[in-house]
Motif scaffolding. Structure first.
Motif, PDB file in Angstrom:
ATOM      1  N   ILE A   1       7.836  13.768  -0.969  1.00  0.00           N
ATOM      2  CA  ILE A   1       6.953  12.772  -1.584  1.00  0.00           C
ATOM      3  C   ILE A   1       6.743  11.594  -0.650  1.00  0.00           C
ATOM      4  O   ILE A   1       5.620  11.097  -0.471  1.00  0.00           O
ATOM      5  N   ALA A   2       7.836  11.125   0.005  1.00  0.00           N
ATOM      6  CA  ALA A   2       7.727  10.008   0.948  1.00  0.00           C
ATOM      7  C   ALA A   2       6.852  10.376   2.140  1.00  0.00           C
ATOM      8  O   ALA A   2       6.066   9.569   2.641  1.00  0.00           O
ATOM      9  N   SER A   3       6.982  11.640   2.616  1.00  0.00           N
ATOM     10  CA  SER A   3       6.165  12.074   3.751  1.00  0.00           C
ATOM     11  C   SER A   3       4.684  12.096   3.387  1.00  0.00           C
ATOM     12  O   SER A   3       3.821  11.644   4.166  1.00  0.00           O
TER      13      SER A   3
ATOM     14  N   SER B   1       0.827  -1.208   0.000  1.00  0.00           N
ATOM     15  CA  SER B   1       0.000   0.000   0.000  1.00  0.00           C
ATOM     16  C   SER B   1       0.864   1.262   0.000  1.00  0.00           C
ATOM     17  O   SER B   1       0.501   2.278  -0.616  1.00  0.00           O
ATOM     18  N   TYR B   2       2.048   1.208   0.661  1.00  0.00           N
ATOM     19  CA  TYR B   2       2.943   2.373   0.647  1.00  0.00           C
ATOM     20  C   TYR B   2       3.480   2.629  -0.752  1.00  0.00           C
ATOM     21  O   TYR B   2       3.590   3.784  -1.197  1.00  0.00           O
ATOM     22  N   GLU B   3       3.833   1.579  -1.473  1.00  0.00           N
ATOM     23  CA  GLU B   3       4.333   1.749  -2.838  1.00  0.00           C
ATOM     24  C   GLU B   3       3.253   2.363  -3.740  1.00  0.00           C
ATOM     25  O   GLU B   3       3.544   3.229  -4.579  1.00  0.00           O
TER      26      GLU B   3
ATOM     27  N   TYR C   1       3.010   6.049  -2.762  1.00  0.00           N
ATOM     28  CA  TYR C   1       4.167   6.806  -3.280  1.00  0.00           C
ATOM     29  C   TYR C   1       4.006   7.056  -4.786  1.00  0.00           C
ATOM     30  O   TYR C   1       4.304   8.162  -5.279  1.00  0.00           O
ATOM     31  N   SER C   2       3.513   6.040  -5.521  1.00  0.00           N
ATOM     32  CA  SER C   2       3.329   6.205  -6.975  1.00  0.00           C
ATOM     33  C   SER C   2       2.275   7.259  -7.270  1.00  0.00           C
ATOM     34  O   SER C   2       2.413   8.058  -8.206  1.00  0.00           O
TER      35      SER C   2
ATOM     36  N   ASN D   1      -1.232   6.983   3.250  1.00  0.00           N
ATOM     37  CA  ASN D   1      -1.212   5.526   3.113  1.00  0.00           C
ATOM     38  C   ASN D   1      -2.518   4.892   3.614  1.00  0.00           C
ATOM     39  O   ASN D   1      -3.059   3.981   2.981  1.00  0.00           O
ATOM     40  N   GLY D   2      -3.019   5.396   4.757  1.00  0.00           N
ATOM     41  CA  GLY D   2      -4.266   4.841   5.300  1.00  0.00           C
ATOM     42  C   GLY D   2      -5.453   5.079   4.381  1.00  0.00           C
ATOM     43  O   GLY D   2      -6.316   4.203   4.191  1.00  0.00           O
TER      44      GLY D   2
END
Length: 270
Positions: free
Chosen positions: A60-62, A36-38, A41-42, A68-69
């Motif tokens: 972007i990562a933040s 789900s994180y990937e 991020y996309s 993510n949820g």
């Protein structure tokens, strides 16, 4: 014949989606979170390119961690939205429509969502959640509504000529059946015309065997012989016989007129 063979195959997409959902639920907590994180991020990265926001990789990562949820819940709703479509469509094809379609397809999909959450309680790092079932139910509801809208629109536009042709064929068959039953019931009350119409040989035989001479063979109170026939069992008058009779009447009339004229002349002379 081909349609009857293809109808059961319409359930295959629903079975494939159920297998995919079960496979995702079988992943442990770390694997599911990384996946789900990937995806998050996309999505953020694609938004950065489209909006030309010039975000740094750390930003972007933040943002991907923050959303993510939301991405996980949207994934839940999307997969059950697709499952509801895959389940409702074959039921619609088999004639289950309207409120019964919502009840049957909705209960089936919600029951599968609840069983999937129960299945997650046996997976490492995963657990059941009532909120996930509610989110899944929201996607199920809109999936069924979409199938109903598409099905109704198709019946009113694309498949309307076929439905009209089918209705006309059914109406013609019903009319033919009604007409056949009417004539069958009429034939049981009234005698066949080729046996009982005056002027036919079988009718004369029938009347001579079963009725007194010159009487109505059917027993109807107001029945009259056909024109040109002296009685119900008499011989029809021919055209030549009628003409000869008229000639005889004319000759007799002319003789009477001549005799009267002769008597009148003799009386005047006297």
């Amino acid at each position: 014949m081909l349609i009857k063979f293809l109808k059961p195959l319409s359930f295959i997409p629903a079975l494939l989606l159920m297998y995919v959902i079960f496979s995702f639920s079988s992943q442990d907590g770390d694997t599911s979170a990384n996946l789900s994180y990937e995806v998050s991020y996309s999505i953020v990265e694609a938004g950065n390119v489209v909006l030309d926001a010039d975000l740094q990789p750390s930003e972007i990562a933040s943002l991907a961690t923050r959303f993510n949820g939301v991405v996980r819940k949207l994934a839940h709703m999307t997969e059950y939205f697709a499952l509801a479509i895959a389940v409702s469509f074959p039921l619609y094809v088999y004639g289950l429509r309207g409120f019964p379609l919502m009840i049957v397809a909705g209960l089936f999909c919600v029951a599968f969502a609840a069983s999937d959450e129960f299945h997650q309680s046996f997976v490492d790092g995963r657990g059941p959640g009532v909120r996930d079932v509610l989110i899944d139910s929201f996607g199920i509801f809109w999936g069924i509504i979409l199938v109903r809208i598409i099905g109704w629109t198709g019946r009113k536009t694309i498949f309307r000529p076929f439905n009209r042709k089918k209705k006309n064929k059914g109406a013609q068959e019903a009319s033919a059946t009604e007409e056949t039953s009417y004539y069958n019931s009429a034939s049981s009350v009234y005698p066949p015309p080729t046996q009982n119409r005056p002027g036919y040989q079988n009718n004369r035989d029938y009347s001579s065997r079963n009725q007194p001479s010159g009487q109505n063979p059917w027993g109807y109170p107001n029945a009259q012989p056909y024109p040109g026939q002296s009685s119900f069992n008499g011989t029809p008058q021919t055209a030549s016989g009628s003409k000869k009779k008229r000639q005889n009447n004319a000759e007799n009339l002319s003789e009477d007129m001549s005799l009267k004229k002769l008597i009148h002349d003799l009386t005047d002379k006297d």
